[in-house]
Design an enzyme around this catalytic site. Structure first.
Site, PDB file in Angstrom:
ATOM      1  N   SER A   1     -13.442  -9.569  -7.523  1.00 15.19           N
ATOM      2  CA  SER A   1     -11.964  -9.694  -7.603  1.00 15.19           C
ATOM      3  C   SER A   1     -11.397 -11.232  -7.081  1.00 15.19           C
ATOM      4  CB  SER A   1     -11.587  -8.668  -6.357  1.00 15.19           C
ATOM      5  OG  SER A   1     -10.185  -8.937  -6.130  1.00 15.19           O
TER       6      SER A   1
ATOM      7  N   TYR B   1     -11.483  -4.232   2.385  1.00 13.95           N
ATOM      8  CA  TYR B   1     -11.863  -4.518   0.878  1.00 13.95           C
ATOM      9  C   TYR B   1     -12.304  -5.626   0.287  1.00 13.95           C
ATOM     10  CZ  TYR B   1     -10.989  -4.472  -4.141  1.00 13.95           C
ATOM     11  OH  TYR B   1     -11.241  -4.612  -5.565  1.00 13.95           O
TER      12      TYR B   1
ATOM     13  N   LYS C   1     -16.199  -6.913  -1.085  1.00 12.90           N
ATOM     14  CA  LYS C   1     -16.559  -7.683  -2.439  1.00 12.90           C
ATOM     15  C   LYS C   1     -17.343  -8.950  -2.224  1.00 12.90           C
ATOM     16  CE  LYS C   1     -14.715  -4.936  -5.472  1.00 12.90           C
ATOM     17  NZ  LYS C   1     -15.263  -4.032  -6.423  1.00 12.90           N
TER      18      LYS C   1
ATOM     19  N   TYR D   1     -11.685 -10.600 -11.147  1.00  9.16           N
ATOM     20  CA  TYR D   1     -10.616 -10.178 -11.900  1.00  9.16           C
ATOM     21  C   TYR D   1      -9.262 -10.740 -11.126  1.00  9.16           C
ATOM     22  CZ  TYR D   1     -13.717  -6.262 -13.132  1.00  9.16           C
ATOM     23  OH  TYR D   1     -14.819  -5.491 -13.481  1.00  9.16           O
TER      24      TYR D   1
ATOM     25  N   ARG E   1       5.140  -8.266   2.256  1.00 10.45           N
ATOM     26  CA  ARG E   1       3.923  -7.468   2.620  1.00 10.45           C
ATOM     27  C   ARG E   1       2.972  -8.064   3.370  1.00 10.45           C
ATOM     28  NH1 ARG E   1       1.385  -4.219  -2.177  1.00 10.45           N
ATOM     29  NH2 ARG E   1       0.599  -6.184  -2.919  1.00 10.45           N
TER      30      ARG E   1
ATOM     31  N   GLY F   1      -0.235  -9.758   4.448  1.00 12.37           N
ATOM     32  CA  GLY F   1      -1.604 -10.008   3.764  1.00 12.37           C
ATOM     33  C   GLY F   1      -1.267 -10.613   2.379  1.00 12.37           C
TER      34      GLY F   1
HETATM   35  P1  NAD Z   1     -10.771   3.207 -10.180  1.00 15.88           P
HETATM   36  O1  NAD Z   1     -10.600   3.886  -8.784  1.00 15.88           O
HETATM   37  O2  NAD Z   1      -9.689   3.595 -11.245  1.00 15.88           O
HETATM   38  O3  NAD Z   1     -12.186   3.191 -10.856  1.00 15.88           O
HETATM   39  C1  NAD Z   1     -13.369   3.193  -9.872  1.00 15.88           C
HETATM   40  C2  NAD Z   1     -14.256   4.695 -10.478  1.00 15.88           C
HETATM   41  O4  NAD Z   1     -15.291   4.368  -9.696  1.00 15.88           O
HETATM   42  C3  NAD Z   1     -13.518   6.016 -10.318  1.00 15.88           C
HETATM   43  O5  NAD Z   1     -13.417   6.711 -11.423  1.00 15.88           O
HETATM   44  C4  NAD Z   1     -14.244   6.834  -9.137  1.00 15.88           C
HETATM   45  O6  NAD Z   1     -14.270   8.062  -9.081  1.00 15.88           O
HETATM   46  C5  NAD Z   1     -15.551   6.048  -9.157  1.00 15.88           C
HETATM   47  N1  NAD Z   1     -16.288   6.026  -7.870  1.00 15.88           N
HETATM   48  C6  NAD Z   1     -15.699   5.595  -6.919  1.00 15.88           C
HETATM   49  N2  NAD Z   1     -17.022   5.696  -6.039  1.00 15.88           N
HETATM   50  C7  NAD Z   1     -17.940   6.268  -6.592  1.00 15.88           C
HETATM   51  C8  NAD Z   1     -19.172   6.313  -6.269  1.00 15.88           C
HETATM   52  N3  NAD Z   1     -19.677   6.247  -4.953  1.00 15.88           N
HETATM   53  N4  NAD Z   1     -19.980   6.828  -7.224  1.00 15.88           N
HETATM   54  C9  NAD Z   1     -19.546   7.017  -8.310  1.00 15.88           C
HETATM   55  N5  NAD Z   1     -18.596   6.748  -8.665  1.00 15.88           N
HETATM   56  C10 NAD Z   1     -17.466   6.259  -7.904  1.00 15.88           C
HETATM   57  O7  NAD Z   1     -10.505   1.531  -9.955  1.00 15.88           O
HETATM   58  P2  NAD Z   1     -10.464   0.345 -11.132  1.00 15.88           P
HETATM   59  O8  NAD Z   1      -9.042  -0.058 -11.049  1.00 15.88           O
HETATM   60  O9  NAD Z   1     -10.896   0.817 -12.288  1.00 15.88           O
HETATM   61  O10 NAD Z   1     -11.452  -0.697 -10.480  1.00 15.88           O
HETATM   62  C11 NAD Z   1     -12.959  -0.766 -10.877  1.00 15.88           C
HETATM   63  C12 NAD Z   1     -13.686  -1.745  -9.918  1.00 15.88           C
HETATM   64  O11 NAD Z   1     -12.807  -2.915 -10.333  1.00 15.88           O
HETATM   65  C13 NAD Z   1     -13.544  -1.495  -8.647  1.00 15.88           C
HETATM   66  O12 NAD Z   1     -14.848  -1.892  -7.922  1.00 15.88           O
HETATM   67  C14 NAD Z   1     -12.376  -2.451  -8.166  1.00 15.88           C
HETATM   68  O13 NAD Z   1     -12.673  -2.687  -6.723  1.00 15.88           O
HETATM   69  C15 NAD Z   1     -12.614  -3.604  -9.021  1.00 15.88           C
HETATM   70  N6  NAD Z   1     -11.227  -4.378  -9.094  1.00 15.88           N
HETATM   71  C16 NAD Z   1     -10.308  -3.628  -9.401  1.00 15.88           C
HETATM   72  C17 NAD Z   1      -8.847  -4.324  -9.571  1.00 15.88           C
HETATM   73  C18 NAD Z   1      -7.789  -3.611 -10.086  1.00 15.88           C
HETATM   74  O14 NAD Z   1      -6.543  -4.012  -9.882  1.00 15.88           O
HETATM   75  N7  NAD Z   1      -7.449  -2.482 -10.573  1.00 15.88           N
HETATM   76  C19 NAD Z   1      -8.930  -5.550  -9.249  1.00 15.88           C
HETATM   77  C20 NAD Z   1      -9.883  -6.326  -9.022  1.00 15.88           C
HETATM   78  C21 NAD Z   1     -11.190  -5.709  -8.989  1.00 15.88           C
HETATM   79  N1  UDP Z   2       4.713  -6.086  -5.304  1.00 16.92           N
HETATM   80  C1  UDP Z   2       6.014  -5.626  -4.889  1.00 16.92           C
HETATM   81  N2  UDP Z   2       6.273  -4.486  -4.656  1.00 16.92           N
HETATM   82  C2  UDP Z   2       5.292  -3.412  -4.855  1.00 16.92           C
HETATM   83  C3  UDP Z   2       3.888  -3.610  -5.229  1.00 16.92           C
HETATM   84  C4  UDP Z   2       3.705  -5.352  -5.432  1.00 16.92           C
HETATM   85  O1  UDP Z   2       6.750  -6.630  -4.817  1.00 16.92           O
HETATM   86  O2  UDP Z   2       5.863  -2.196  -4.765  1.00 16.92           O
HETATM   87  C5  UDP Z   2       4.297  -7.455  -5.594  1.00 16.92           C
HETATM   88  C6  UDP Z   2       3.339  -7.980  -4.316  1.00 16.92           C
HETATM   89  O3  UDP Z   2       3.995  -8.537  -3.190  1.00 16.92           O
HETATM   90  C7  UDP Z   2       2.687  -9.296  -5.274  1.00 16.92           C
HETATM   91  C8  UDP Z   2       2.941  -8.781  -6.665  1.00 16.92           C
HETATM   92  O4  UDP Z   2       3.774  -7.685  -6.554  1.00 16.92           O
HETATM   93  O5  UDP Z   2       3.570 -10.450  -5.162  1.00 16.92           O
HETATM   94  C9  UDP Z   2       1.522  -8.092  -7.170  1.00 16.92           C
HETATM   95  O6  UDP Z   2       1.239  -7.096  -6.039  1.00 16.92           O
HETATM   96  P1  UDP Z   2      -0.090  -6.174  -6.607  1.00 16.92           P
HETATM   97  O7  UDP Z   2      -0.357  -5.070  -5.392  1.00 16.92           O
HETATM   98  O8  UDP Z   2      -0.050  -5.430  -7.837  1.00 16.92           O
HETATM   99  O9  UDP Z   2      -1.357  -6.910  -6.696  1.00 16.92           O
HETATM  100  P2  UDP Z   2      -2.201  -7.951  -5.590  1.00 16.92           P
HETATM  101  O10 UDP Z   2      -2.100  -9.312  -6.159  1.00 16.92           O
HETATM  102  O11 UDP Z   2      -1.445  -7.655  -4.342  1.00 16.92           O
HETATM  103  O12 UDP Z   2      -3.473  -7.488  -5.650  1.00 16.92           O
END
Ligand code: NAD
Ligand code: UDP
Length: 345
Positions: free
Chosen positions: A124, A148, A152, A181, A299, A301
């Site tokens: 991330s 979190y 990572k 990401y 918010r 952080g």
């Molecule tokens: P999500 O919660 O939708 O998907 C995660 C999946 O993993 C779920 O289906 C959950 O049931 C499964 N899971 C969790 N723990 C498990 C375990 N111990 N064994 C098997 N399955 C398990 O989340 P997402 O948004 O699809 O994110 C996927 C990955 O990408 C995560 O590692 C997250 O940290 C990373 N990520 C997400 C974002 C975002 O904004 N969505 C951004 C950066 C990184």
């Molecule tokens: N944000 C907001 N209201 C919300 C959720 C998010 O104003 O209810 C803002 C947050 O402060 C940031 C942006 O939207 O500037 C993206 O936040 P998000 O939580 O989606 O992703 P982040 O970059 O924090 O992982």
């Protein structure tokens, strides 16, 4: 190739399953459905017209992994399984380290045992903390401000150590990609799969779309005094299908063994930042709905602005995000309209 997709039923994993199948790969999904349900995978089958095995199980369980690697001839792993809520990670750090860090260790041990050496890991942009400048390049300093993010960063370090250890002994089998990401949004254009947050969303886009559909009364805009164009926070939002396709490119890159070293890092973003107010306006014009909002304090952080330098992914993977803001918004809205209660609709 046959790819094990951990967390394949989740938001990003389900879109990656579509991209993998469309690129001609076979997949096996492992998910414990902690934050998802089987419906997303049924919809992946509907979109692609392909069937694939789904194993309900936990990446922390050695026996589940052993049996999975024994019964399927896996070539590579895309590892999405994990927890992702920053606030919850502050309240339950052990849960996050167990699932995100220990889960990845168990997976790597099983991969090593079964001689599967190609791994694509969901990292991330949070590992950059509050960057000194933008756009952010992959070699910027790394830091974490919550459990979190630290989970990572720890996994990244573990995976780098794994590759370094092999390079020391000259054994060099691991090919690892750390995908950082930025802010994934949007949904598959079919409207069949998308983001289905549990309870009240933490992230901006699902919150906006739930306000637009009337599930939530108004968005709180966190912070209006940032040093940005309109005082609200700026982020690099990218379409989840672009993100998914970036993973397929990384898989191809690793599989072709183009590398000199075994651990690679790529930013996945668009290279362009939008403010919260710009996001609200773009959503309103895509949906034709008014999104009520009120200004609120910052918010804890949050940082002011963050967007990616995407040149490394462009040069090495030949990947750029091709979908623009209006497509992200239109696809989010189609998903929300068709599934007002998410997969429970
Ligand atoms: P999500 O919660 O939708 O998907 C995660 C999946 O993993 C779920 O289906 C959950 O049931 C499964 N899971 C969790 N723990 C498990 C375990 N111990 N064994 C098997 N399955 C398990 O989340 P997402 O948004 O699809 O994110 C996927 C990955 O990408 C995560 O590692 C997250 O940290 C990373 N990520 C997400 C974002 C975002 O904004 N969505 C951004 C950066 C990184
Ligand atoms: N944000 C907001 N209201 C919300 C959720 C998010 O104003 O209810 C803002 C947050 O402060 C940031 C942006 O939207 O500037 C993206 O936040 P998000 O939580 O989606 O992703 P982040 O970059 O924090 O992982």
């Amino acid at each position: 190739m046959k790819v094990l997709v951990t967390g394949g039923a989740g938001y990003i994993g389900s879109h990656a399953c579509v991209a993998l199948l469309e690129a001609g790969h076979d997949i096996v999904v492992l998910d414990n459905f902690a934050n998802s349900c089987m419906t997303s995978l049924d919809r992946v089958k509907q979109i692609t017209g392909e069937d694939f095995p789904v194993v309900e199980g936990d990446v922390n369980h050695h026996r589940v992994l052993d049996s999975l690697f024994n019964s399927h001839d896996i070539d590579a792993v895309m590892h999405f399984a994990g927890y992702k809520a920053v606030g919850e990670s502050c309240e339950k750090p052990l849960l996050y380290y167990r699932n995100n860090v220990a889960g990845t260790l168990s997976l790597c041990e099983a991969m090593q045992k079964h001689q599967v050496a190609l791994l694509i890991f969901s990292s991330s942009a949070t590992v950059y903390g509050d960057p000194p400048t933008v756009p952010i390049k992959e070699d910027f300093p790394l830091t974490a401000t919550n459990p979190y993010g630290r989970s990572k960063l720890m996994v990244e370090e573990i995976l780098r150590d794994l590759v370094s250890a092999e390079q020391l002994t000259g054994s060099g089998a691991w090919q690892i990609a750390l995908m950082r990401y930025f802010n994934p949004v949007g949904a598959h254009p079919s409207g069949l799969i998308g983001e289905d947050p549990n309870g009240i969303p933490n992230n901006l886009l699902p919150y906006i779309s739930q306000v637009a559909i009337g599930r939530l009364p108004a968005l709180s805009v966190f912070g209006s005094d940032y040093p940005t164009i309109d005082g609200t926070g700026i982020r690099d939002y990218l379409h989840v299908m672009d993100l998914a396709e970036g993973h397929v490119r990384a898989l191809d890159y690793l599989a072709q063994g183009k590398s000199t070293s075994g651990c690679h890092t790529w930013n996945l973003g668009t290279g362009k930042g939008y403010s919260v107010l710009e996001m609200i306006r773009a959503f309103e014009s895509a949906s034709g709905k008014t999104v009520s909002f009120k200004m609120a304090p910052r918010r804890a952080g949050d940082i002011a602005a963050c967007w990616a330098d995407t040149s490394k992914a462009e040069n090495e993977l030949g990947w750029t995000a091709s979908r623009g803001l209006s497509e992200m918004m239109e696809d989010s809205w189609r998903w929300q309209l068709g599934n007002p209660q998410g997969y429970r609709s």
